[in-house]
Scaffold this motif. Structure first.
Motif, PDB file in Angstrom:
ATOM      1  N   PHE A  35      92.602  65.238   7.595  1.00  0.00           N
ATOM      2  CA  PHE A  35      92.001  64.561   6.441  1.00  0.00           C
ATOM      3  C   PHE A  35      90.488  64.770   6.397  1.00  0.00           C
ATOM      4  CE2 PHE A  35      90.044  60.736   4.574  1.00  0.00           C
ATOM      5  CZ  PHE A  35      90.607  60.790   3.298  1.00  0.00           C
ATOM      6  N   THR A  36      89.857  64.831   7.557  1.00  0.00           N
ATOM      7  CA  THR A  36      88.394  64.947   7.607  1.00  0.00           C
ATOM      8  C   THR A  36      87.902  66.385   7.563  1.00  0.00           C
ATOM      9  OG1 THR A  36      88.518  64.868  10.025  1.00  0.00           O
ATOM     10  CG2 THR A  36      88.138  62.791   8.877  1.00  0.00           C
ATOM     11  N   ALA A  37      88.805  67.355   7.449  1.00  0.00           N
ATOM     12  CA  ALA A  37      88.394  68.754   7.447  1.00  0.00           C
ATOM     13  C   ALA A  37      87.661  69.103   6.161  1.00  0.00           C
ATOM     14  CB  ALA A  37      89.616  69.657   7.609  1.00  0.00           C
ATOM     15  N   LEU A  38      86.634  69.924   6.276  1.00  0.00           N
ATOM     16  CA  LEU A  38      85.887  70.380   5.115  1.00  0.00           C
ATOM     17  C   LEU A  38      86.594  71.581   4.484  1.00  0.00           C
ATOM     18  CD1 LEU A  38      82.182  70.302   6.414  1.00  0.00           C
ATOM     19  CD2 LEU A  38      83.357  68.586   5.027  1.00  0.00           C
ATOM     20  N   PRO A  39      86.595  71.688   3.167  1.00  0.00           N
ATOM     21  CA  PRO A  39      87.173  72.878   2.516  1.00  0.00           C
ATOM     22  C   PRO A  39      86.313  74.104   2.798  1.00  0.00           C
ATOM     23  CG  PRO A  39      86.123  71.440   0.906  1.00  0.00           C
ATOM     24  CD  PRO A  39      86.123  70.693   2.200  1.00  0.00           C
ATOM     25  N   PRO A  40      86.852  75.308   2.632  1.00  0.00           N
ATOM     26  CA  PRO A  40      86.128  76.532   3.007  1.00  0.00           C
ATOM     27  C   PRO A  40      84.743  76.663   2.378  1.00  0.00           C
ATOM     28  CG  PRO A  40      88.422  77.048   2.611  1.00  0.00           C
ATOM     29  CD  PRO A  40      88.251  75.611   2.219  1.00  0.00           C
ATOM     30  N   HIS A  41      84.594  76.305   1.094  1.00  0.00           N
ATOM     31  CA  HIS A  41      83.281  76.483   0.467  1.00  0.00           C
ATOM     32  C   HIS A  41      82.241  75.548   1.062  1.00  0.00           C
ATOM     33  CE1 HIS A  41      84.779  73.039  -1.922  1.00  0.00           C
ATOM     34  NE2 HIS A  41      83.514  72.796  -2.218  1.00  0.00           N
ATOM     35  N   LEU A  42      82.653  74.334   1.484  1.00  0.00           N
ATOM     36  CA  LEU A  42      81.707  73.428   2.145  1.00  0.00           C
ATOM     37  C   LEU A  42      81.430  73.877   3.577  1.00  0.00           C
ATOM     38  CD1 LEU A  42      82.724  69.843   0.933  1.00  0.00           C
ATOM     39  CD2 LEU A  42      80.806  71.274   0.205  1.00  0.00           C
ATOM     40  N   VAL A  43      82.430  74.455   4.239  1.00  0.00           N
ATOM     41  CA  VAL A  43      82.199  75.021   5.565  1.00  0.00           C
ATOM     42  C   VAL A  43      81.137  76.108   5.479  1.00  0.00           C
ATOM     43  CG1 VAL A  43      83.234  76.393   7.420  1.00  0.00           C
ATOM     44  CG2 VAL A  43      84.489  74.469   6.457  1.00  0.00           C
ATOM     45  N   THR A  44      81.228  76.943   4.461  1.00  0.00           N
ATOM     46  CA  THR A  44      80.236  78.009   4.263  1.00  0.00           C
ATOM     47  C   THR A  44      78.848  77.432   4.068  1.00  0.00           C
ATOM     48  OG1 THR A  44      81.918  79.425   3.241  1.00  0.00           O
ATOM     49  CG2 THR A  44      79.621  79.985   2.834  1.00  0.00           C
TER      50      THR A  44
END
Length: 293
Positions: free
Chosen positions: A199-208
């Motif tokens: 649930f707390t994982a960031l989506p790929p674009h926010l990870v970038t």
């Protein structure tokens, strides 16, 4: 003896004799076979292509290695030594070099084979990865696995960004330190944002975005440390040292992964998670591997 005489070699070569026909037949059959064997041996690689698994401890590198090897996830433990395992690309993915081949072609099956080299992620054991980056042999790409939930927190983000900064800087030094104008072969980087099921994982674009910001801060702090430690050096030597340690474009701007293309390194970010165990949620990772095989 002239070439047109009855006993000349030219006349014998074109005469309807049994020996002439036999020699011609053997040449017609054997020459293509010998030529094929020569080209095949020259074209067939002697070593398998390799992909390096790099990333912080607990990100899921060994779990991805196990999934690729066994097609199922098994219980894993923190790695303390590197391990290289020969694996097969999943059947529903086609290597870039074999799009024109039939699945029944033996060369197609060989093109699906590659090595996955898992390196420890603990801070004291990362020299196994950095040593291979200094002189990569037959490395087709680097898969930097991170925990997408951990980078949502400052401590995890900083640790991941520092490690990724060092990996990218090593690739940049490899390119800028080349002795030929052509430069070394490109080694692309996949940032595999794992554990997207949390649930707390960031989506790929926010990870970038988060990684680019954090690496910008790492870059600034490293540059300040070089200035402080290099006070005794001459201005020219200090400037050269700073340039070698500055990741991406010079200046005070923000770091972006696109800057790495100038030094022969493309950076791609794909999300996924290994926990399901059937490979469906890391399909984009396998597609990336297939595109570089």
């Amino acid at each position: 003896m002239a070439w047109y005489d009855e006993d000349s070699w030219a006349t014998a070569a074109f005469a309807p004799k049994g020996s002439t026909i036999a020699i011609t037949f053997l040449l017609a059959v054997l020459l293509p076979i010998l030529l094929h064997q020569f080209i095949y041996r020259k074209a067939t690689p002697t070593t398998l292509p390799c992909f390096l698994l790099i990333g912080p401890s607990g990100a899921g590198k060994t779990a991805f290695l196990t999934l690729t090897e066994r097609k199922a996830v098994a219980q894993t433990h923190t790695s303390t030594a590197p391990s290289a395992i020969e694996v097969l690309l999943p059947e529903d993915h086609t290597p870039q070099s074999s799009h024109y081949r039939s699945p029944g072609d033996p060369a197609y099956e060989r093109s699906r084979r590659f090595l996955l080299n898992d390196t420890p992620g603990h801070g004291k054991l990362r020299h196994f990865a950095t040593t291979q980056l200094a002189n990569p042999t037959n490395v087709r790409g680097i898969i930097f696995v991170l925990d997408a939930a951990t980078v949502a927190e400052e401590a995890g983000l900083n640790e991941t960004a520092e490690y990724l900064h060092d990996v990218l800087l090593a690739l940049q030094k490899r390119y800028t330190g080349a002795t030929t104008s052509k430069g070394p072969k490109e080694i692309p980087v996949l940032i595999a944002a794992n554990k997207m099921d949390l649930f707390t994982a960031l989506p790929p674009h926010l990870v970038t975005q988060q990684l680019e910001k954090a690496i910008s801060e790492v870059r600034k702090s490293r540059a300040k440390g070089l200035k402080d430690s290099g006070a005794a050096l001459s201005g020219e030597e200090e400037g050269l040292d700073e340039e070698r340690e500055w990741l991406g474009e010079g200046g005070e701007g923000s770091f972006e992964f696109g800057q790495m293309e100038e030094v022969g390194t493309s950076v791609t970010v794909h999300g996924g998670h290994v926990i399901r165990g059937d490979g469906a949620d890391v399909r984009s990772w396998y597609e990336w591997i297939a595109s570089h095989l």
